[in-house]
Design a protein around this motif. Sequence first.
Motif, PDB file in Angstrom:
ATOM      1  N   ARG A  59       0.841  -1.191   0.000  1.00 53.12           N
ATOM      2  CA  ARG A  59       0.000   0.000   0.000  1.00 53.12           C
ATOM      3  C   ARG A  59       0.882   1.249   0.000  1.00 53.12           C
ATOM      4  O   ARG A  59       2.093   1.157   0.266  1.00 53.12           O
ATOM      5  CB  ARG A  59      -0.954  -0.019   1.191  1.00 53.12           C
ATOM      6  CG  ARG A  59      -0.255  -0.095   2.517  1.00 53.12           C
ATOM      7  CD  ARG A  59      -1.223  -0.147   3.674  1.00 53.12           C
ATOM      8  NE  ARG A  59      -0.465  -0.165   4.912  1.00 53.12           N
ATOM      9  CZ  ARG A  59       0.096   0.905   5.452  1.00 53.12           C
ATOM     10  NH1 ARG A  59      -0.057   2.089   4.875  1.00 53.12           N
ATOM     11  NH2 ARG A  59       0.804   0.808   6.556  1.00 53.12           N
ATOM     12  N   SER A  62       4.083   2.285   2.385  1.00 55.65           N
ATOM     13  CA  SER A  62       4.696   1.074   2.950  1.00 55.65           C
ATOM     14  C   SER A  62       6.207   1.077   2.772  1.00 55.65           C
ATOM     15  O   SER A  62       6.897   0.258   3.357  1.00 55.65           O
ATOM     16  CB  SER A  62       4.110  -0.159   2.265  1.00 55.65           C
ATOM     17  OG  SER A  62       4.344  -0.096   0.877  1.00 55.65           O
ATOM     18  N   GLU A 243       5.332  -4.270   3.711  1.00 55.51           N
ATOM     19  CA  GLU A 243       4.362  -3.695   4.642  1.00 55.51           C
ATOM     20  C   GLU A 243       5.141  -3.060   5.788  1.00 55.51           C
ATOM     21  O   GLU A 243       6.011  -3.711   6.380  1.00 55.51           O
ATOM     22  CB  GLU A 243       3.429  -4.814   5.163  1.00 55.51           C
ATOM     23  CG  GLU A 243       2.476  -4.401   6.269  1.00 55.51           C
ATOM     24  CD  GLU A 243       1.372  -3.465   5.793  1.00 55.51           C
ATOM     25  OE1 GLU A 243       1.021  -3.509   4.594  1.00 55.51           O
ATOM     26  OE2 GLU A 243       0.883  -2.678   6.618  1.00 55.51           O
ATOM     27  N   ALA A 248       6.785  -8.619   3.875  1.00 52.21           N
ATOM     28  CA  ALA A 248       5.902  -9.509   4.622  1.00 52.21           C
ATOM     29  C   ALA A 248       5.767 -10.846   3.919  1.00 52.21           C
ATOM     30  O   ALA A 248       5.577 -11.875   4.555  1.00 52.21           O
ATOM     31  CB  ALA A 248       4.525  -8.858   4.782  1.00 52.21           C
ATOM     32  N   ASP A 262       0.502 -14.901   3.871  1.00 51.32           N
ATOM     33  CA  ASP A 262       0.571 -13.961   4.992  1.00 51.32           C
ATOM     34  C   ASP A 262      -0.763 -13.216   5.111  1.00 51.32           C
ATOM     35  O   ASP A 262      -1.336 -12.780   4.107  1.00 51.32           O
ATOM     36  CB  ASP A 262       1.710 -12.964   4.759  1.00 51.32           C
ATOM     37  CG  ASP A 262       1.971 -12.130   6.007  1.00 51.32           C
ATOM     38  OD1 ASP A 262       2.899 -12.468   6.751  1.00 51.32           O
ATOM     39  OD2 ASP A 262       1.223 -11.143   6.219  1.00 51.32           O
ATOM     40  N   GLU A 263      -1.209 -13.065   6.335  1.00 46.33           N
ATOM     41  CA  GLU A 263      -2.492 -12.408   6.580  1.00 46.33           C
ATOM     42  C   GLU A 263      -2.491 -10.974   6.036  1.00 46.33           C
ATOM     43  O   GLU A 263      -3.469 -10.501   5.465  1.00 46.33           O
ATOM     44  CB  GLU A 263      -2.785 -12.413   8.088  1.00 46.33           C
ATOM     45  CG  GLU A 263      -4.099 -11.764   8.499  1.00 46.33           C
ATOM     46  CD  GLU A 263      -5.306 -12.332   7.747  1.00 46.33           C
ATOM     47  OE1 GLU A 263      -5.274 -13.525   7.381  1.00 46.33           O
ATOM     48  OE2 GLU A 263      -6.256 -11.570   7.507  1.00 46.33           O
ATOM     49  N   ARG A 264      -1.323 -10.259   6.189  1.00 47.79           N
ATOM     50  CA  ARG A 264      -1.260  -8.862   5.749  1.00 47.79           C
ATOM     51  C   ARG A 264      -1.384  -8.768   4.238  1.00 47.79           C
ATOM     52  O   ARG A 264      -2.001  -7.857   3.699  1.00 47.79           O
ATOM     53  CB  ARG A 264       0.059  -8.227   6.217  1.00 47.79           C
ATOM     54  CG  ARG A 264       0.123  -8.009   7.720  1.00 47.79           C
ATOM     55  CD  ARG A 264       1.524  -7.696   8.179  1.00 47.79           C
ATOM     56  NE  ARG A 264       2.421  -8.848   7.995  1.00 47.79           N
ATOM     57  CZ  ARG A 264       3.704  -8.852   8.335  1.00 47.79           C
ATOM     58  NH1 ARG A 264       4.251  -7.766   8.848  1.00 47.79           N
ATOM     59  NH2 ARG A 264       4.440  -9.920   8.146  1.00 47.79           N
ATOM     60  N   THR A 265      -0.770  -9.744   3.530  1.00 47.01           N
ATOM     61  CA  THR A 265      -0.898  -9.756   2.068  1.00 47.01           C
ATOM     62  C   THR A 265      -2.360  -9.935   1.684  1.00 47.01           C
ATOM     63  O   THR A 265      -2.882  -9.261   0.797  1.00 47.01           O
ATOM     64  CB  THR A 265      -0.069 -10.902   1.468  1.00 47.01           C
ATOM     65  OG1 THR A 265       1.151 -11.003   2.163  1.00 47.01           O
ATOM     66  CG2 THR A 265       0.184 -10.655  -0.009  1.00 47.01           C
ATOM     67  N   GLN A 267      -5.031  -9.211   3.381  1.00 46.37           N
ATOM     68  CA  GLN A 267      -5.799  -7.985   3.662  1.00 46.37           C
ATOM     69  C   GLN A 267      -5.553  -6.930   2.585  1.00 46.37           C
ATOM     70  O   GLN A 267      -6.479  -6.297   2.087  1.00 46.37           O
ATOM     71  CB  GLN A 267      -5.400  -7.412   5.016  1.00 46.37           C
ATOM     72  CG  GLN A 267      -6.153  -8.046   6.171  1.00 46.37           C
ATOM     73  CD  GLN A 267      -5.692  -7.477   7.504  1.00 46.37           C
ATOM     74  OE1 GLN A 267      -4.939  -6.503   7.539  1.00 46.37           O
ATOM     75  NE2 GLN A 267      -6.132  -8.105   8.575  1.00 46.37           N
ATOM     76  N   PHE A 268      -4.255  -6.755   2.233  1.00 46.98           N
ATOM     77  CA  PHE A 268      -3.906  -5.755   1.217  1.00 46.98           C
ATOM     78  C   PHE A 268      -4.609  -6.059  -0.095  1.00 46.98           C
ATOM     79  O   PHE A 268      -5.246  -5.196  -0.698  1.00 46.98           O
ATOM     80  CB  PHE A 268      -2.385  -5.729   1.004  1.00 46.98           C
ATOM     81  CG  PHE A 268      -1.963  -4.995  -0.236  1.00 46.98           C
ATOM     82  CD1 PHE A 268      -1.991  -3.611  -0.292  1.00 46.98           C
ATOM     83  CD2 PHE A 268      -1.548  -5.697  -1.372  1.00 46.98           C
ATOM     84  CE1 PHE A 268      -1.614  -2.936  -1.440  1.00 46.98           C
ATOM     85  CE2 PHE A 268      -1.171  -5.021  -2.527  1.00 46.98           C
ATOM     86  CZ  PHE A 268      -1.198  -3.644  -2.561  1.00 46.98           C
TER      87      PHE A 268
END
Lengths: 276, 280
Positions: A59, A62, A243, A248, A262-265, A267-268
């Motif tokens: 994002r 980042s 991130e 990440a 990865d959870e952050r990926t 979400q992004f």
Amino acid sequence: MTAVATDRDPFAAPGKLTPAGAEPVVKLRGVEKYFGSNHVLRGCTLDVYPAETVCIIGRSGSGKSTLLRCTNFLEEPTAGSVEVDDILVEADPLHSRSRAHREQIRQIRLRAQMVFQDFNVFPHMTVIENLVEAPIRVKGVKRVDAVTPADRYLAKVGLGDKRDEYPARLSGGQKQRVAIARALTMEPKVLLFDEPTSALDPTLVGEVLRVMEELAHEGRTMVVVTHEMSFAREAADRVYFIEAGEFAEVGPPEQVLDAPRDERTRQFLARFLAQA
Amino acid sequence: MAGIVPQQTGLEALKIQQPGAIVGDIARARGRASLRFRLIFFATWIIVVGALAIAFIGTGKVHLDFLAQWTPFILGGVPVTIFVAVCSIAIAVVFALFGALGRLSRSAPIYALATLYVSLVRGTPLIVQILFVYLALPQFGLVLDPLFGGILTLAFNYGAYMTEIFRAGIQAIPRGQVEAAQSLAMPEGLIMRRIILPQAVRIVIPAVGNEFIAMIKDSALVSFVTIQELFWRASTVGSRNFRSFETLLVAALIYWFLTIGFSFVQERLEQRMAESDRRL
């Protein structure tokens, strides 16, 4: 994911087009960057092998553009090291203006050419002058010897007929293709793309991406910061999801973009697709 | 009835009135208004200036014969005035360029020198500077040709003011231009010379034009160091014959026409530049 500064990039591997036995042409080791007290990059390690295309996604804010700009020292890294084609520069923010340091940076820049989000073509020069300026004045190439490859690269990006135009008469997509041709005339070891289509009208994105895909397929080494997931999927050997200043998730596009671990990926990508 | 005749919508009503005709009417009305404005503008000027002229001549104290006799001599100062102004502004541009580079320098002594230059020159009267060079420097054995000294002093003075103009012009070039040049491995000097300055020049040309017009008027100050330009001729002839009104009026009118003329040239130049920007 934490990486010790001196480690090699654990995820890097020679790409499909990489010549056998070749070493990485770009090696970022534990690159850190502070803007004031703002910790923007938290130890990024990245290897790029010759003929690879690597995409960096994430994002805004980042740190992805900052990482790219640290690669050719438009930003001076706070810590870590950058190596391009055997030119190694250790971050040394306290002595960044020494002559030797600046010469090293110049050597890096000769090998790593940047393509910018807002093109930054030179408005007071014709297209062909934009292309031959640096080869003639920086590399000392004779004009006649600079014009021939410049015309070839212009034709390659599909702008052979615009060589004597001024940039103001070109569309955004054409300007960006001029910028790409300008970078190519320096015969760099690696091309750095900083969100090259983000400033473009949606109808003009395609013509720039097509040129980039062609470059990727003919074995140019490229690091591309982008929001164009279709390009990453089509052309990237590896996708780095960044991130908060660190990677990440890293992997082939079919993993990072289609089956992120990865959870952050996740979400992004979910948020990104919702916006698109 | 309502069921048989389709109701007219607003759009259809407009179509019937032929919008093309309205557009033409509006354009014609605007054209007439703008012509009227210009006519009144010129009429006002002619009336006011003419009334002033008649009022002065009507007093019987303005000697037209004297004017006819001496105007050619005063006009003879015009080439000198223009020469001084052109030379001074040309040299001032060089001072301003170095001043601006100094003001943008990261080197402390260079920045200090440039700032001192601007501060010193802007903080003292131009006439003091001119007389300093003409009257004070000879005490140290430094005697400059009055014309050369005058031009140099005007240039030195204007260079300081224009330093800030050039600095602003240089700073107006987008950061991305510099970054693109840096990426091409261009060294700093080359970036300044090939990328920033050519673009900055276009930005500062209108402001330099204004400075030139101001310079035409300030060049009158070199009359204090014996340069026989427009003002020197007018004031000398006037005071010797006790006819300062006539001679100074003529001088003022000539300055006025000169500045109007150069303003016109400058406007044209800017228009041409704007057009070439569009073409670019």
